[in-house]
Design an enzyme around this catalytic site. Structure first.
Site, PDB file in Angstrom:
ATOM      1  N   LYS A 189      -8.968  -3.083  12.073  1.00 17.48           N
ATOM      2  CA  LYS A 189      -9.400  -1.767  11.595  1.00 17.48           C
ATOM      3  C   LYS A 189     -10.422  -1.914  10.460  1.00 17.48           C
ATOM      4  O   LYS A 189     -11.439  -1.214  10.430  1.00 17.48           O
ATOM      5  CB  LYS A 189      -8.196  -0.962  11.110  1.00 17.48           C
ATOM      6  CG  LYS A 189      -8.511   0.502  10.871  1.00 17.48           C
ATOM      7  CD  LYS A 189      -7.250   1.318  10.727  1.00 17.48           C
ATOM      8  CE  LYS A 189      -7.592   2.777  10.476  1.00 17.48           C
ATOM      9  NZ  LYS A 189      -6.420   3.651  10.552  1.00 17.48           N
TER      10      LYS A 189
ATOM     11  N   SER B 282       0.823  -1.195   0.000  1.00 20.67           N
ATOM     12  CA  SER B 282       0.000   0.000   0.000  1.00 20.67           C
ATOM     13  C   SER B 282       0.866   1.256   0.000  1.00 20.67           C
ATOM     14  O   SER B 282       1.932   1.289   0.597  1.00 20.67           O
ATOM     15  CB  SER B 282      -0.886   0.025   1.245  1.00 20.67           C
ATOM     16  OG  SER B 282      -1.786  -1.051   1.217  1.00 20.67           O
TER      17      SER B 282
END
Ligand code: HEM
Ligand code: FES
Lengths: 413, 180
Positions: free
Chosen positions: A242, A217
């Site tokens: 998350k 990412s």
């Protein structure tokens, strides 16, 4: 990155022959992820989950749906009234489509803001644009299936876009229809393709993820992180939790729509059965197509309008080569950040104009909005890459910028 | 490898030729099979077997219009007033995006017969009912993207590129018209 050594002998036996457990461990558990990802990084996994929801609800709807001009509308009404939980499954599918676009649009603007389309993630970005196109085709064909007034006239207007192609346009449209107007043949093939396309999207998503996991990412700072350094944490448990929390919030919104405002985002006209002889007074596509529709109508020429509409997506494909600034994140690009927000407002303006009748002030606003949209990508971004002085970049996520002493920005490599 | 292929004179060219011939044959084969799969999407024979219809127009008063369905599309039949005919005749052809004289679009000048499908993206223009908006030129107005047609069905303003098409028709007698 640690060597994977499962304690369970059965798991070890299987993994030796079919390395699926070590694959999952590498990509979902140990996978090193930048430690500073904010909530905008939730939307990719959310989009994937919605895709699964759409396929599950779609296949169940298909068990009760009839793709024929004489029965389609009634079969959907039967799903709504007679089929057990049919109303719920259809509302999940309908509102799931709306939220799919909400999530994917946020996901795209996240990429625009943090420069996630830049090297080495160009192909990752282009696959994303391809997914957007495939989603638009899927949603367009799905919307035709209930055979309401908006289904019919939306299909008519959109398929007629192809008649703008010089010489062969008319023949292509008749070929798409399988008749001389949108008719039973059209409905049948749209159903077949609406069933197929989501699986094409699954394939594209797999490629998207392969490209993602090549370099990992991007992150809010936009600098490269060294794998295994202080800058990364394992995907599990930090991002699994998350993402799950984000999913919970999303499901609250989803359930709120499905159970309390299931038709809020749709058009009442689509509960009137299709009538090929009467066009509704105002044809408005679903909200997620509105900015593109505004661009189509902004150009007072048939072919020109169609080119502009497809061009608005085409510029996204070449975006990595339009924005040449080596700094990714808007956090370190004050001017880029300003223009980014103007672009967001411009897209909202275009969306608003797309819902209004093509008269008076709306025509002008649509043209200004369209001109700005293209100017942003084709003029402003290339110029900014040359003219803007970025702020100094930190050398790692853990170390903040060393105050004052930093010279002009060191570009991210 | 290369040596194996070198049978006498120019083995490499021979292998290249085989590659090319195989690829070409494959392409022709794929093309031949692709066509039926593309063509199946074109209108089938039952769709092509189109009907002609006859319409009685005696009841249409001057200034009125009717819509009939023909080949899945609406056909507009408008009994024009003298003013409307006058307007359609006197316009300067150079002012038209798709120039065509009114005389070429009608057989009997008081009856205007058109396929009522906007040449932009296929909506059905308004202007058939008395209360409808008829656009800036008194003919039809397409609400989808704002195309204005005049009293001869010609495009005057907006995104549509062409005039409303005139279908094939003939007057069987004074009160009956046959479409198709
Ligand atoms: C990318 C995923 C998908 C998207 C974005 C999507 C979108 C849509 C949309 C917008 C509608 C119209 C809803 C309405 O107004 O009633 C629809 C209807 C429908 N879809 Fe999908 N769809 C997806 C996947 C699927 C799949 C995998 C199937 C399986 C066959 C399916 C089957 C159906 C059926 C039968 C209908 C008609 C019933 C209805 O209108 O509720 N869909 N779809
Ligand atoms: S379809 Fe008539 S103006 Fe676009």
């Amino acid at each position: 990155m640690s060597t994977y050594n499962p304690s369970n002998p059965l798991v070890r036996w299987i993994d030796h022959r079919l390395p699926m457990f070590s694959f999952m461990n590498e990509h979902l558990t140990d996978y090193p992820t930048p430690k500073n990802l904010n909530y905008f990084w939730n939307f990719g996994s959310l989009a994937g989950i919605i895709l699964v929801v759409m396929i599950a609800s779609g296949i169940t709807l298909a068990m009760h749906y009839t793709a024929h001009v004489d029965y389609a509308f009634n079969s959907v009404e039967r799903i709504m009234r007679d089929v057990n939980f049919g109303w719920m499954i259809r509302y999940i599918h309908m509102n799931g489509a709306h939220l799919f676009f909400v999530v994917v649009f946020i996901h795209i603007f996240r990429g625009l803001y943090y420069g996630s389309y830049k090297a080495p993630r160009e192909i990752l970005w282009m696959l994303g644009v391809a997914i957007l196109l495939a989603m638009m085709a899927t949603a367009f064909m799905g919307y035709v299936l209930p055979w309401g007034q908006m289904s019919f006239w939306g299909a008519t207007v959109i398929t007629n876009l192809f008649s703008a192609i010089p010489l062969v346009g008319e023949d292509i449209v008749i070929w798409l229809w399988g008749a001389f107007s949108v008719d039973n043949a059209t409905l049948n093939r749209f159903f077949a393709l609406h069933y197929l396309m989501p699986f094409v999207i699954v394939g594209l998503v797999v490629l998207h993820l392969v490209a993602l996991h090549r370099f990992g990412s991007n992150n809010p700072i936009g600098i490269d992180v060294k794998k295994g350094s202080q800058d990364t944490i394992p995907f599990h448990p930090y991002y699994t939790i998350k993402d799950t929390f984000g999913l919970g919030v999303f499901l609250l919104v989803f359930a709120g729509l499905v159970f309390f405002a299931p038709n809020y985002l749709g058009h009442a006209d689509n509960y009137i059965e299709a009538n090929p002889l009467v066009t509704p007074a105002l044809i408005v596509p679903e909200w997620y197509f509105l900015p593109f529709y505004a661009i189509l109508r902004a150009i007072p020429d048939k072919l020109g309008g169609v080119i502009a509409m497809f061009g608005s997506i085409a510029v996204l494909f070449i975006l990595p080569w339009l924005d040449r600034s080596p700094v990714r994140s808007a956090t370190y690009r004050p001017l880029f950040k300003l223009f980014f927000w103007i672009l967001v407002l411009d897209c909202i303006l275009l969306g608003y104009v797309g819902a209004m009748p093509a008269e008076g002030i709306w025509v002008l606003l649509g043209q200004v909005g369209t001109a700005y949209y293209f100017a942003h990508f084709l003029i402003i971004l290339p110029l900014l890459s040359k003219l803007e002085t970025p702020k100094p970049l930190p050398t790692s996520i853990s170390k903040p910028v060393t105050g004052g002493a930093a010279p002009a920005a060191a570009p991210a490599e | 490898m290369a040596e194996n292929a070198q049978t006498g004179d120019g083995g490499e060219t021979r292998r290249d030729f085989l590659h090319l011939a195989t690829a070409a044959m494959g392409a022709v084969g794929v093309g031949a099979v692709a066509w039926p799969f593309i063509d199946q999407m074109n209108p089938a024979k039952d769709v092509l077997a189109l009907a002609t219809i006859e319409v009685n127009i005696s009841a249409i008063q001057e200034g009125q219009a009717i819509t009939v369905s023909w080949r899945g599309k609406p056909v507009f039949i408008r009994h024009r007033t003298a003013d409307e005919i006058e307007e359609a005749r006197t316009v300067d052809l150079d002012d038209l995006p798709d120039p065509q004289a009114d005389g070429d679009r009608v057989t009997k000048e008081n009856f205007l017969i058109l396929v009522g499908v906007c040449t932009h993206l296929g909506c059905i223009p308004l202007g058939q009912k008395t209360g409808d908006v008829k656009g800036e030129f008194g003919g039809w107005f397409c609400p989808c993207h704002g195309s204005h047609y005049d009293t001869s069905g010609r495009i005057r303003k907006g995104p549509a590129p062409a005039n409303l098409p005139v279908p094939e028709y003939e007057f069987v007698d004074d009160t009956t018209v046959r479409l198709g």
